[in-house]
Enzyme design. Structure first.
Site, short mmCIF file in Angstrom:
data_model
loop_
_atom_site.label_atom_id
_atom_site.label_comp_id
_atom_site.label_asym_id
_atom_site.label_seq_id
_atom_site.Cartn_x
_atom_site.Cartn_y
_atom_site.Cartn_z
N PHE A 117 -3.25 -1.63 40.41
CA PHE A 117 -3.59 -1.98 39.09
C PHE A 117 -2.33 -1.50 38.19
O PHE A 117 -1.80 -0.49 38.59
CB PHE A 117 -4.91 -1.57 38.70
CG PHE A 117 -6.06 -2.76 38.19
CD1 PHE A 117 -6.42 -3.59 38.89
CD2 PHE A 117 -6.31 -2.76 36.86
CE1 PHE A 117 -7.17 -4.73 38.60
CE2 PHE A 117 -7.14 -3.83 36.16
CZ PHE A 117 -7.58 -4.74 37.30
N GLN A 231 -6.74 -1.84 22.36
CA GLN A 231 -5.94 -2.32 23.48
C GLN A 231 -5.72 -4.01 23.38
O GLN A 231 -6.84 -4.43 23.18
CB GLN A 231 -6.49 -1.99 24.65
CG GLN A 231 -5.75 -2.48 25.74
CD GLN A 231 -6.28 -1.90 27.32
OE1 GLN A 231 -7.26 -2.04 27.62
NE2 GLN A 231 -5.43 -1.02 27.45
N HIS A 233 -4.58 -6.78 25.48
CA HIS A 233 -4.41 -7.14 26.97
C HIS A 233 -3.10 -8.27 27.04
O HIS A 233 -3.33 -9.21 25.88
CB HIS A 233 -5.43 -7.82 27.65
CG HIS A 233 -5.51 -7.82 29.17
ND1 HIS A 233 -4.64 -8.70 29.78
CD2 HIS A 233 -6.12 -7.27 29.99
CE1 HIS A 233 -4.79 -8.41 30.90
NE2 HIS A 233 -5.41 -7.50 31.14
N LEU A 243 -9.91 -14.06 29.57
CA LEU A 243 -9.14 -13.13 30.15
C LEU A 243 -8.40 -13.74 31.39
O LEU A 243 -9.28 -14.25 32.17
CB LEU A 243 -9.81 -11.78 30.42
CG LEU A 243 -8.72 -10.60 31.02
CD1 LEU A 243 -7.88 -10.08 30.12
CD2 LEU A 243 -9.82 -9.56 31.55
N GLU A 246 -5.94 -8.53 35.25
CA GLU A 246 -4.44 -7.67 35.57
C GLU A 246 -4.56 -7.69 37.26
O GLU A 246 -3.22 -7.79 37.72
CB GLU A 246 -4.75 -6.26 35.17
CG GLU A 246 -3.51 -5.44 35.21
CD GLU A 246 -3.60 -4.21 34.56
OE1 GLU A 246 -3.48 -4.34 33.07
OE2 GLU A 246 -3.64 -3.26 35.10
N ARG A 291 -0.72 -1.44 29.64
CA ARG A 291 -0.81 -2.70 28.98
C ARG A 291 -0.43 -2.53 27.79
O ARG A 291 0.03 -3.61 27.11
CB ARG A 291 -2.31 -2.85 28.70
CG ARG A 291 -3.01 -3.21 29.95
CD ARG A 291 -4.63 -3.54 29.82
NE ARG A 291 -5.25 -3.97 31.24
CZ ARG A 291 -6.59 -3.87 31.49
NH1 ARG A 291 -7.45 -3.37 30.55
NH2 ARG A 291 -6.83 -4.22 32.60
N HIS A 359 -8.56 -6.60 23.38
CA HIS A 359 -9.39 -6.48 24.70
C HIS A 359 -10.32 -5.44 24.76
O HIS A 359 -11.58 -5.62 25.18
CB HIS A 359 -8.35 -6.29 25.74
CG HIS A 359 -9.06 -6.54 27.09
ND1 HIS A 359 -9.85 -7.44 27.68
CD2 HIS A 359 -9.03 -5.42 28.44
CE1 HIS A 359 -10.28 -7.21 29.07
NE2 HIS A 359 -9.74 -5.87 29.24
N ARG A 394 -5.92 2.72 27.48
CA ARG A 394 -6.51 2.75 28.64
C ARG A 394 -5.87 1.95 30.06
O ARG A 394 -5.44 1.15 29.62
CB ARG A 394 -8.14 2.12 28.35
CG ARG A 394 -8.76 1.90 29.78
CD ARG A 394 -10.19 1.18 29.42
NE ARG A 394 -10.06 -0.35 29.12
CZ ARG A 394 -10.32 -1.08 30.07
NH1 ARG A 394 -10.52 -0.87 31.30
NH2 ARG A 394 -9.99 -2.35 29.90
#
Ligand SMILES: Cc1cc2nc3c(=O)[nH]c(=O)nc-3n(C[C@H](O)[C@H](O)[C@H](O)COP(=O)(O)OP(=O)(O)OC[C@H]3O[C@@H](n4cnc5c(N)ncnc54)[C@H](O)[C@@H]3O)c2cc1C
Ligand code: SF4
Ligand code: FES
Lengths: 586, 255, 129
Positions: A117, A231, A233, A243, A246, A291, A359, A394
């Site tokens: 990730f 955040q 994304h 979405l 990721e 991100r 996000h 994050r």
């Protein structure tokens, strides 16, 4: 109806709320727990999480590596004691989920499988294909059904915290099916109300993520921490904001601009490897960078005219075609399902158009590592809380883990608290219930005076925040946002309500949500205005450098009669002194 | 959002929406709304357009808008559908009739009362009862990809209730446990880690359970997540029947 | 609960099975099963009688009429409908996996069709030889 009283009241039936409820029920069945939620628990937005949940499990990984990735990903704004708790309790929590039946994807020999990730140097993200949040939420919900000590109030909308003697006594809430306003008493309250992405116009978040719990705490005098960190994304579908996880990049997907060029290499995220290189996708590099950096790169590409124009704004391409049909349908079937259905693109043969999209809220209700707020008896966990493990940015797949680890910690703290807490004051609860009922009935009977509709004001608020407090901000844009929100708050006083029914009055709840969103938006704009540095997701074009001298600290927004007051508290540093965030080179 | 009319200036989308306000009316009625056509709108977007721009008193449930929360099921031209997954263009320019999910009591407008399902759900023991329990410290239970695949489909249910409104057995007799609840029981029965199949038999094989299913099969046809509840129920019938035969032939042998 | 009174409850009409093709097919499948049983009983009774009489001649004579032919054509159609709709449902009950990949349901149904044809051929051979 008389006031029901429970030992612990959990507001929110998402991942954090259900984990907390189960923890209390398991620890001590004598403690009565109530879970109150404005939607049926399985509708909570945890259900939409796709990619996975991080926890160290494999031999090639270590807790320190997970901690380091999280801390550097946070641009050193995470509290390191909180991160150490997160990473060390994560594996146990994830195995617990497995014991409760969560259908984790598996290795051939039957062990759980993990995937890479963004921002993580080792693959450590547990997944259930690409419906991880769905499976986690349903596993938690179904498991919660076995405990008699858990009472649920499904489709009840909490309107206020009842505070007396410096501690919460319970909440006031509307039962949606009858429209009746009730008070529910509790010695301890845990807020697990999730994020607030809906304050922005274009978001991956569902309709219910309106920051209610944050506003409840804020109005009760509890500060909101680090609200300037929002955040974006990098990969949402244009038009809807749905979405694309990721995990699509974790499996090897690449981002290209209008020239078919892997533009991330121009933004200090390392060198691209060939797609047939066995090391691709390389961790903490290029598409597997964090991100904040990927979303900022998108804005730079836009400025240089290298994004692609579409009917719903510009986009870049997420190319998965080299992965092949088998990998796509086995590892990320929902990506394919969503792309085919909503943008008419089959990722097996064509790249998916994607753009940046709001996000996640790194900020939230200020809590410590025991999930306590400054108000004794009030606890918070999940996305609505800020411990902080996410700091200024994050890392993907840390949130689902955080729900479990801190949901359980909140439960433990609350269970401990009720042991010593005095009984709740029924008189106060009744008074507050009456006040809440009065306010709503006045509103319903006189509310049709103004010109502004709920939907109209909400859309102005959305645009105000996007324009003033988007990926890049500066003093004047933020000042405009602050002024705009002040103005909107005044207009809200006379918002027009046309629905006078008691049953399922979703116009009324939308108005109450808007009220909460205005408070949350105010905290975001003012905290961002006050932080004159750039860090993680908070990028000030007028202050482009990180400033550890002045800002290695958390902002704390307190509500006042006028503008919020912003205080600061130092970041907790244990073993990782602030350093430069490097991607693609280490 | 700029409208992307395919034929600018042509006909609007016509929605005939079921309205019922329990505080004011005893009988439902249909209300017609006409809104601009957008080719990328799902039916839920059309309803939200009505709610935000035309008539804020229309009530309906929704949350995720991506087909995973299970809130937005409604009857669209007589078929149970997830309104966030069905496009207006599928019907346009014909009028679209939108009603609350069939077979459920209507609380208001497009909002059904699904408490019946919520009460039935816990009775099928829809949680894992490990066959060989062990503490968390000893790590995960092993489960091969094949063992996972055996029950995976049945774990994909989003509780959207479309299957209940497709099932005439439930429509005629709401004591029937129904497709989703029984499929979930079968999901746990088929999980290699579980050991509570016999425990679930009480409810699952009761008169209101699998044997009330006459296998119309419409639940499977309408299920938006390919759960195949009809298949789950038939597999449960076969599996419990086999157990019963075995227990007759080999008395004393459990399972 | 007082509230229930405020719900609007829709009742299924007796003609519910005419509402959708899938319901109708289901009803027909259920109805045809009556035919299947009735014809099986009819055959057994006739064979029983032939057994008593010591010869099938009477039976064949009785059936060798335009009416007998029409009835049998109808019965054949009904049985075909029942068998085909039934076999098409078998993959729902018999779900096979090769490792973690599901075997194509059409293969399962196909195997049933093959079995059906083989059984029919064997019976035909026994009767007609
Ligand atoms: C599309 C998407 C994908 C994601 N993917 C991942 C991922 O792969 N990995 C990862 O780690 N994280 C992921 N995240 C982030 C993560 O899913 C969320 O942060 C997390 O699920 C939040 O959980 P929660 O329990 O805090 O809140 P939620 O699940 O949002 O639940 C909030 C609860 O509070 C209740 N509530 C709110 N307000 C009220 C009120 N006024 N009255 C009563 N009840 C109320 C709601 O009804 C709900 O039950 C993703 C997020 C999104 C949007
Ligand atoms: S089985 Fe399918 S149709 Fe039925 S509730 Fe579950 S997802 Fe919906
Ligand atoms: S809104 Fe969530 S499934 Fe349609």
């Amino acid at each position: 109806m008389d006031v029901p009283v429970h030992d612990v009241l959990i507001v929110g039936g998402g991942g954090a709320g259900l984990r907390a409820a189960i923890a209390i029920a398991e620890e001590n069945p004598e403690i009565t727990v109530a879970v109150i939620s404005k939607v049926y628990p399985m509708r909570s937005h945890t259900v939409a999480a796709e990619g996975g949940a991080a926890a160290v499990i494999k031999g090639n990984d270590s807790l320190d590596d997970h901690a380091y990735d999280t801390i550097s990903g946070s641009d050193w704004l995470a509290d390191q004691d909180a991160v150490e708790v997160l990473v060390s309790e994560a594996p146990g929590e994830m195995i617990q989920m497995e014991h409760w039946g969560c259908p984790w994807s598996r290795e051939p020999e039957g062990e759980v499988a993990v995937r890479p990730f963004g921002g993580m140097q080792t693959e450590r993200t547990w997944y259930a294909a690409d419906k991880t949040g769905f499976h986690m939420l349903h596993t938690l919900f179904q498991t919660s059904l076995k405990f008699d000590s858990i009472v649920r109030y499904d489709e009840w909308f909490v309107t206020g915290l009842v505070v007396e003697d410096g501690r919460p006594q319970g909440v006031t809430a509307i039962e949606l099916k009858s429209g009746e306003v009730h008070a529910i008493g509790a010695k301890a309250v845990i807020l697990c109300t999730g994020g607030a992405g809906r304050v922005y116009p274009f978001t991956t978040n569902s309709a219910i993520k309106t920051g209610d719990g944050m506003a409840l705490a804020y109005r009760a005098g509890v500060p909101l921490k680090d609200m300037e960190f929002v955040q974006y994304h990098p990969t949402g579908l244009p038009g809807t904001g749905i979405l694309i996880t990721e995990a699509a990049r974790g499996e090897g997907g690449i981002l290209v601009n209008r020239d078919g060029y892997r533009y991330l290499q121009d933004y200090d995220l390392g060198e691209p490897l060939d797609l047939d290189d066995p090391l691709h996708p390389q961790k903490r590099t290029m598409e597997l960078g964090p991100r904040d950096r990927l979303s900022q790169a998108f804005i730079h590409e836009r400025a240089q005219g290298r994004t692609i124009d579409g009917p719903h704004g510009d986009y870049v391409n997420l190319d998965l075609t080299h992965l092949g049909e088998r990998t796509i349908t086995r590892k990320i079937p929902m990506v394919r399902e969503l792309a085919v259905r909503y943008v008419g693109v089959d990722p097996v043969t064509e790249p998916i158009p994607v753009r940046t999209v709001v996000h996640y809220m790194m900020g939230g209700i200020d809590t410590d590592v025991e999930a306590r707020t400054l108000l004794p008896g009030l606890f918070a966990a999940g996305e609505c809380a800020c411990v902080s493990v996410n700091g200024a940015n994050r890392l993907g797949s840390n949130s689902l883990t955080e729900l479990l680890v801190y949901g359980r910690r909140a439960a433990r703290s609350a269970a401990q608290f009720v042991g010593e807490a005095p009984d709740v004051s029924l008189a106060t609860l009744r008074t507050e219930q009456e006040a809440a009922r009065q306010r709503i009935s006045d509103w319903l009977s006189t509310g049709s005076s103004g010109d502004d509709t709920v939907a109209g004001l909400r859309s102005i608020l959305n645009d105000t925040l996007e324009e003033g407090a988007g990926i890049f901000r500066d003093e004047s844009s933020l000042q405009r946002a602050c002024d705009g929100i002040r103005d909107l708050k005044q207009r809200f006083e006379k918002v027009r309500l046309t629905d006078t029914s008691a049953t399922f009055n979703y116009e009324l709840t939308a108005a109450l949500e808007l009220e909460n969103m205005l408070d949350v938006g105010e905290a975001i704009a003012h905290s961002a205005l006050a932080r004159t540095e750039s860090r993680g997701s908070h990028q000030r074009t007028d202050h482009p450098e990180r400033d550890d001298e002045r800002f290695l600290n958390h902002s704390l927004a307190y509500q006042t009669d006028r503008e919020p007051r912003i205080d600061y508290r130092d970041v907790v540093i244990t073993r990782w002194p602030p350093g430069k965030r490097t991607y693609g080179t280490d | 959002m700029a409208p992307t009319d395919t034929d600018p200036g042509t006909r609007p989308v016509v929605l005939d929406v079921f309205r019922f306000l329990p505080d004011a009316e005893t009988e439902p009625r249909f209300q017609r709304y006409e809104i601009p056509y957008q080719d990328d709108h799902v039916v839920l977007d059309a309803l939200n357009h009505v709610k935000n721009e035309v008539d804020a008193t229309l009530s309906f449930r929704w949350a995720c808008r991506m087909g995973v929360c299970g809130s937005c099921g409604m009857m669209v031209n007589g078929e149970p559908r997830l309104t966030c997954e069905v496009f207006v263009s599928e019907y346009y320019p014909e009028p679209i009739r939108i009603e609350p999910l069939a077979h459920f009591p209507v609380a208001r407008d497009l909002v059904i009362n699904m408490e019946d399902f919520m009460e039935k759900l816990p009775t099928v023991t829809p949680w894992l009862v490990p066959a060989d329990p062990k503490p968390v410290e000893e790590g995960e239970f092993l489960q091969s990809p094949a063992q996972l695949a055996a029950y995976k489909r049945f774990s994909m249910c989003i509780n959207c209730m479309l299957c209940y409104s497709a099932c005439p057995v439930y429509g005629l007799d709401d004591t029937f446990m129904g497709p989703a609840a029984l499929a979930l029981a079968q999901r746990y029965n088929m999980d290699s880690r579980d050991g509570a199949k016999a425990e679930r038999a009480n409810v699952v094989t009761s008169h209101e359970g699998i044997w009330e299913c006459t296998y119309v099969g419409d639940c499977t046809r309408v299920c938006p997540k390919e759960v195949d509840p009809a298949g789950a129920i038939q597999m449960a019938k076969l599996s419990y029947a086999t157990d019963w035969v075995k227990s007759m032939l080999l008395p004393g042998a459990n399972r | 609960m007082a509230l229930i009174d405020r719900h609007y409850v829709r009742k299924l009409p007796a003609t519910w099975w005419l509402r959708k093709p899938t319901y109708l097919v289901f009803m027909l499948r259920e109805l045809t099963s009556v035919f299947v049983v009735a014809y099986a009983v009819f055959l057994m009774v006739m064979i029983g009688r032939a057994d008593e009489a010591g010869s099938f001649a009477g039976l064949f004579d009785a059936l060798d009429s335009p009416l007998g032919l029409v009835v049998h054509l109808i019965v054949l159609a009904v049985l075909l409908f029942h068998t085909i709709t039934w076999i098409n449902l078998t993959p729902k009950v018999v779900v096979l996996f090769r490792d973690d990949e599901q075997v194509d349901p059409r293969l399962v149904a196909g195997a049933n069709y093959v079995g059906w044809v083989v059984a029919s051929v064997v019976v035909a051979w026994l009767v007609l030889r």
